[in-house]
Motif scaffolding. Structure first.
Motif, short mmCIF file in Angstrom:
data_model
loop_
_atom_site.label_atom_id
_atom_site.label_comp_id
_atom_site.label_asym_id
_atom_site.label_seq_id
_atom_site.Cartn_x
_atom_site.Cartn_y
_atom_site.Cartn_z
N LYS A 70 51.68 33.62 25.24
CA LYS A 70 50.99 34.85 24.87
C LYS A 70 51.22 35.93 25.94
O LYS A 70 51.30 35.62 27.13
N PRO A 71 51.30 37.18 25.52
CA PRO A 71 51.55 38.24 26.50
C PRO A 71 50.36 38.47 27.43
O PRO A 71 49.21 38.23 27.05
N ILE A 72 50.64 38.94 28.63
CA ILE A 72 49.58 39.32 29.57
C ILE A 72 49.18 40.75 29.26
O ILE A 72 49.96 41.68 29.40
N SER A 73 47.94 40.91 28.81
CA SER A 73 47.47 42.23 28.36
C SER A 73 46.58 42.92 29.37
O SER A 73 46.48 44.16 29.36
N HIS A 74 45.90 42.15 30.23
CA HIS A 74 44.94 42.73 31.17
C HIS A 74 45.10 42.08 32.55
O HIS A 74 45.31 40.86 32.65
N LEU A 75 44.97 42.90 33.57
CA LEU A 75 44.93 42.44 34.95
C LEU A 75 43.67 43.01 35.58
O LEU A 75 43.49 44.23 35.62
N VAL A 76 42.78 42.13 36.04
CA VAL A 76 41.54 42.56 36.69
C VAL A 76 41.67 42.34 38.19
O VAL A 76 42.05 41.25 38.64
N LEU A 77 41.35 43.36 38.96
CA LEU A 77 41.38 43.29 40.42
C LEU A 77 39.95 43.40 40.92
O LEU A 77 39.30 44.42 40.72
N THR A 78 39.47 42.33 41.55
CA THR A 78 38.04 42.30 41.91
C THR A 78 37.71 43.23 43.07
O THR A 78 36.54 43.58 43.25
N HIS A 79 38.71 43.62 43.86
CA HIS A 79 38.50 44.59 44.94
C HIS A 79 39.86 45.13 45.35
O HIS A 79 40.87 44.83 44.71
N TYR A 80 39.90 45.91 46.41
CA TYR A 80 41.09 46.71 46.70
C TYR A 80 42.04 46.09 47.71
O TYR A 80 43.14 46.64 47.93
N HIS A 81 41.73 44.98 48.33
CA HIS A 81 42.53 44.47 49.43
C HIS A 81 43.98 44.19 49.03
O HIS A 81 44.25 43.65 47.95
N ALA A 82 44.89 44.51 49.93
CA ALA A 82 46.32 44.44 49.64
C ALA A 82 46.76 43.06 49.17
O ALA A 82 47.60 42.94 48.27
N VAL A 83 46.23 42.00 49.78
CA VAL A 83 46.66 40.65 49.41
C VAL A 83 46.23 40.28 48.00
O VAL A 83 46.67 39.27 47.46
N ARG A 84 45.37 41.09 47.40
CA ARG A 84 44.90 40.84 46.03
C ARG A 84 45.59 41.71 44.99
O ARG A 84 45.56 41.37 43.81
N VAL A 85 46.18 42.82 45.41
CA VAL A 85 46.57 43.82 44.41
C VAL A 85 48.04 44.21 44.39
O VAL A 85 48.54 44.70 43.38
N LEU A 86 48.79 44.00 45.47
CA LEU A 86 50.12 44.60 45.56
C LEU A 86 51.18 43.87 44.74
O LEU A 86 52.30 44.37 44.60
N GLY A 87 50.84 42.72 44.17
CA GLY A 87 51.78 42.04 43.27
C GLY A 87 51.64 42.47 41.83
O GLY A 87 52.30 41.91 40.93
N ALA A 88 50.83 43.49 41.56
CA ALA A 88 50.47 43.83 40.19
C ALA A 88 51.65 44.15 39.29
O ALA A 88 51.65 43.83 38.09
N SER A 89 52.69 44.78 39.82
CA SER A 89 53.80 45.22 38.98
C SER A 89 54.48 44.06 38.26
O SER A 89 55.03 44.24 37.17
N GLU A 90 54.44 42.87 38.85
CA GLU A 90 55.13 41.72 38.25
C GLU A 90 54.52 41.32 36.92
O GLU A 90 55.22 40.79 36.04
N PHE A 91 53.23 41.55 36.74
CA PHE A 91 52.56 41.14 35.50
C PHE A 91 52.84 42.09 34.34
O PHE A 91 52.69 41.70 33.18
N ASN A 92 53.20 43.32 34.67
CA ASN A 92 53.52 44.30 33.63
C ASN A 92 52.41 44.40 32.59
O ASN A 92 52.66 44.48 31.38
N ALA A 93 51.16 44.37 33.06
CA ALA A 93 50.01 44.39 32.15
C ALA A 93 49.71 45.83 31.73
O ALA A 93 49.65 46.72 32.57
#
Length: 316
Positions: A70-93
Motif C-alpha cells: 500500500k502507498p505511504i500517504s501520511h508522515l507524522v513528525l512528533t517534533h522538530y529534531h533533525a534525527v526525526r525529520v530529515l529523512g522525510a523526502s525518502e517516503f514521498n508522502a
C-alpha cells in the motif's frame, strides 16, 4: 576532553527490530537509536518519524514493504529534531504532519539543530548528502487532528510539553496503541536539552490516562502489554525527576552549573548509567535543567559551538 563528544565514538551499526504492536501497527526499533512507527490503513500507510537521513528512512520502507504494498500517504513528525525529520523526502508522502508549535521551532532553530545533531551523531547522518534541506510540514494542527486511513481512525494530539514544546502523540483507538515520540523512552536516556521538566510528568499522566495496551516509544524496545507500558512511563518519570530535582536544588542556592552536573550524576548514575545514549544526553540535560530552575522557560538554542563549549566545561 575527558570523553568523546556526544555520540562521536558510537559508530557500530545497531540491530533492527520490526515488532507488531497491534493489528497493522508496527514499531521500527534499533537498540536505542530513534524509532519509527507504522500504521496500515485500508488503502494506505502512515509513518511516524522520518529518521535522520533518506538512507535510514529507506530501512523503514524496506520493513514496510515486507508486509504491504500500500502507498505511504501520511508522515507524522512528533517534533522538530533533525534525527526525526530529515529523512522525510525518502517516503514521498503527500501529507507531512506536524503540530504548529513544532513547525515554529523549525523556523526558529531548525538549521541550528541540524548542524548541532550532525556533529553529535555522525553514524546517524551517514548518507547526509542526500538530505534535500529542512523538512517542512504540508499540514499543521493546534491541539488535535484526526486522520482516517479508510475506516481506520488516527488521532494526532498534543498532550503537553515534555521532550519539546511541540510534542505530539499518535493514538490508534481501535487497537488502543500509542506512538509517543520521545516523551516516553525504554531503557534509553531521555534527551532533555530542549525539554520542559516541570510539565513532563503531567504529560506522562495524560498519556497514561488513555490506558494504552501497547506503546511505541521514542527509543528502545516496543512496549507490549499494559504492565510494560506502565513500567516504562514510570521509569521515564523517574529519569526526568532525578535529573531536574538535584539541578534545581543547586540552582536555588546559587550554585554553579558544574555543581549541578555533579549533583545530577550522583543521583542518576546508579540508576541509569547503562542506558542507551546516557553519557551523550547528560550534559545537555543538566544544562537545560539548570536553566529551567533559574526561570528560563524557553530552552536556549543549541548550536554546534555551544555544544562543544558546554561539553568541555562539564567534562573537563
Amino acid at each position: 576532553m575527558a570523553k568523546a563528544f556526544a555520540s562521536q565514538g558510537d559508530m557500530e551499526d545497531k540491530n533492527i527490530s520490526f515488532t507488531e504492536i497491534g493489528d497493522g501497527l508496527y514499531a521500527f526499533t534499533a537498540e536505542g537509536d530513534p524509532n519509527s512507527g507504522v500504521i496500515i490503513g485500508d488503502e494506505s500507510v502512515m509513518i511516524i518519524e522520518a529518521q535522520a537521513t533518506p538512507r535510514l528512512a529507506s530501512k523503514v520502507i524496506e520493513e514496510v514493504r515486507k508486509i504491504t504494498d500500500k502507498p505511504i500517504s501520511h508522515l507524522v513528525l512528533t517534533h522538530y529534531h533533525a534525527v526525526r525529520v530529515l529523512g522525510a523526502s525518502e517516503f514521498n508522502a503527500p501529507q507531512i504532519i506536524m503540530s504548529e508549535d513544532a513547525r515554529s521551532m523549525v523556523v526558529e532553530r531548525g538549521q541550528e539543530d541540524w548542524d548541532s545533531e550532525f556533529q553529535r551523531f555522525p553514524r546517524l547522518f551517514q548518507g547526509h548528502e542526500s538530505i534535500p534541506g529542512l523538512t517542512w510540514p504540508t499540514t499543521t494542527f493546534d491541539g488535535m487532528m484526526t486522520v482516517y486511513l479508510g475506516k481506520r481512525r488516527v488521532d494526532i494530539m498534543q498532550l503537553g510539553r515534555a521532550h519539546t514544546a511541540g510534542d505530539a502523540v499518535v493514538w490508534v483507538p481501535d487497537a488502543e496503541v500509542m506512538f509517543t515520540g520521545d516523551i516516553v523512552e525504554y531503557h534509553s536516556a531521555c534527551y532533555c536539552g530542549d525539554g520542559h521538566f516541570s510539565d513532563w510528568g503531567d504529560t506522562l499522566d495524560n498519556i497514561a490516562a488513555f490506558d494504552p495496551v501497547c506503546i511505541a516509544p521514542g527509543r528502545g524496545d516496543a512496549l507490549v502489554g499494559r504492565e510494560m507500558v506502565e513500567a516504562a512511563i514510570e521509569n521515564t518519570r523517574d529519569f526526568v525527576e532525578s535529573t531536574y530535582r538535584p539541578a534545581a536544588k543547586v540552582a536555588a542556592r546559587g550554585g554553579s552549573l558544574k555543581e549541578a552536573w555533579d549533583a545530577v550524576r550522583a543521583e542518576c548514575d546508579p540508576k541509569f548509567a547503562e542506558y542507551a545514549i546516557y553519557e551523550h544526553c547528560l550534559p545537555f540535560n543538566v544544562a537545560r535543567a539548570y536553566d529551567e530552575a533559574r526561570g528560563i522557560d524557553t530552552p536556549r538554542i543549541w548550536t554546534a559551538q555551544r555544544d562543544l563549549d558546554m561539553w568541555a566545561d562539564l567534562q573537563s
